[in-house]
Write an enzyme that holds these catalytic residues in place. Structure first.
Site, PDB file in Angstrom:
ATOM      1  N   ASP A 152      24.936 -27.752  20.346  1.00  0.00           N
ATOM      2  CA  ASP A 152      24.021 -26.300  20.545  1.00  0.00           C
ATOM      3  C   ASP A 152      24.604 -25.271  19.397  1.00  0.00           C
ATOM      4  OD1 ASP A 152      23.620 -23.959  21.542  1.00  0.00           O
ATOM      5  OD2 ASP A 152      24.608 -24.109  23.727  1.00  0.00           O
ATOM      6  N   HIS A 162      20.949 -26.743  23.393  1.00  0.00           N
ATOM      7  CA  HIS A 162      21.136 -25.537  24.355  1.00  0.00           C
ATOM      8  C   HIS A 162      19.932 -25.627  25.569  1.00  0.00           C
ATOM      9  CE1 HIS A 162      22.770 -21.576  25.132  1.00  0.00           C
ATOM     10  NE2 HIS A 162      21.491 -21.402  25.399  1.00  0.00           N
ATOM     11  N   SER A 211      23.571 -20.022  29.908  1.00  0.00           N
ATOM     12  CA  SER A 211      23.404 -19.082  28.707  1.00  0.00           C
ATOM     13  C   SER A 211      23.754 -17.637  29.309  1.00  0.00           C
ATOM     14  CB  SER A 211      22.011 -19.305  27.942  1.00  0.00           C
ATOM     15  OG  SER A 211      22.234 -18.746  26.840  1.00  0.00           O
TER      16      SER A 211
END
Lengths: 290, 290
Positions: A230, A267, A153
């Site tokens: 996600d 995620h 991320s």
């Protein structure tokens, strides 16, 4: 100043060290975890490569250490894993704790140029000029000339950005659900705007989709996994890995962004851990360990 | 009443389901996580065995789901993992939240007979008479006639106790750092005293070191890992796995307690995850999956 070893925990025949040290770059106490695999403790072993793993928004060094599950593979191949923090903490900058996606836990791995952030929020210089050299000094059997980089991320963006800017330092790069085009999404715009100001030329110095055009390193693939379930990807468009694939065209890395869209993954660390074996095998190859 | 699926998270090609349901046994809402491996979703696959994993003091179903790392091995061999909670929560019994080692998060997998605990703190009956049958009913492709059991610390005690009392239900048993002789340590004495009263004959019905003498099942080994740097073991004597080895002598399981003392490991999930592959291989054999 060296590290204080706050905890040393046996894990998969190696040891996870929870360290802290006073940073002269961020002017704060910084936490970092280092996993030393079993090979580190073996008599007469050669120097071991390092995987630098950069975590995402809000994380400390502990989240990935507990949940991402690099340790068994680091121990299998014989590399160390360094888990830095995601920002300075306790810098006492007004507003740093107001939101989860800016300030504390959201240092964006860059050097802030704007007040009041520019004194402490200097994760870029901290990582390259202070943390990695200190690791090399304190753990002499680690090879700071053989470092690969990975992240998730915000940390996936950090890995891409640091690699594209510093092919002399990093061997290979991979990312899980990276913020691939920060200039073009809310998370990135908020952080770049506050840390760097409104000059887009300064943003470009940290955006992987810009940096890739001037990449000076060897032509190796960059491995990226992105889960299709996600929400930060499909609903919020914070990640946009396809933009990096597109930017790579007509760049030195044309065709070398190996983007794997994986069906149904979100995620979370459940997603990361599901593909950590693949990323470790990828890096082990470039580290010369496979 | 069936389960509410609060979350369904893809993990290692299978799915971790975070479930909740109203329990008629504990009179509370109960949380449970269930990992269904990829084989569960394959066309025409046969029914899959179940590993029941019991967590230690303070844990919810999420701790082990995130940190113990059964999923890749469950997915490799093809068994489901059921992660129950460690007690009822929100029963509103006076004093249940006063200490971390009794009440909430510390149900000790038994049926309390003493007031005010006996209405809600009935984890033994909950697991055997409500949760496992409900799992079988709601997930028809799981085989509730092929269940193995494993646990950590308080859950290691729970696994030993449930297995030794119910060899008709459980195939095989293993434990990480179990409270092996609860009548003989502070944690056990506190919980047994409060939940069961002062009659030691009632304690014996739940103490593995007593139960082993009357074990009626097949002669199979029980696998136990214990870290030598675990302070609950070496300093506090809460665990005492050697007492079970000793109790096994002149019992039907003489010589079958396979206690592995592992050098330098502590009591944490870093320890559990380091040996989960061994425990999964052990159970897969008895499940008929290896």
């Amino acid at each position: 100043m060296g590290f204080t070893v706050d905890q040393s925990i046996k894990s998969f025949d190696g040891r996870l060290l929870k360290l802290s040290h006073k940073s002269e770059v961020t002017h704060t106490e910084m936490a970092v975890n280092v996993y030393l695999p079993q090979q580190y403790f073996a008599e007469g072993s050669k120097k071991l490569p390092i995987l630098l793993y950069l975590s995402g928004l809000t994380c400390t060094p502990n989240n990935a250490s507990e949940k991402a599950f690099f340790q068994p593979y680091a121990n299998k191949y014989g590399f160390a894993v360094v888990y830095p923090d995601t920002s300075p903490r306790g810098a006492n900058v007004a507003g740093e704790d107001d939101s989860w996606d800016f300030g504390t836990g959201a240092g964006f791995y860059l050097d802030a140029t704007e007040e009041p952030w520019s004194k402490n929020y200097r994760m870029y210089t901290y990582l390259l000029k202070e943390l990695l050299p200190l690791i090399g000094k304190e753990y002499e059997r680690l090879d700071t000339t053989n470092i690969s980089i990975c992240g998730h991320s915000m940390g996936g963006y950090g890995a891409l950005m640091l690699y594209l800017k510093n092919p002399d330092i990093f061997n290979s790069c991979s990312a899980f659900a990276p913020i691939a085009n920060p200039s073009n999404c809310q998370w990135g715009q908020k952080c770049f705007g506050n840390y760097l100001g409104s000059d887009k030329a300064k943003w470009a110095q940290y955006d992987p989709c810009e940096l890739i055009h001037n990449f000076k390193g060897e032509k190796k693939p960059i491995l990226i996994h992105q889960g299709t379930a996600d929400n930060f990807y499909r609903r919020d468009h914070q990640l946009q890995p396809e933009n990096l694939v597109k930017a790579a065209k007509n760049s030195p890395l044309d065709g070398l962004i190996d983007l794997k869209l994986v069906d149904g993954y979100d995620h979370s660390y459940y997603f990361i851990s599901s593909f950590v074996a693949d990323h470790c095998a990828f890096h082990a190859k470039y580290m010369g360990l496979d």
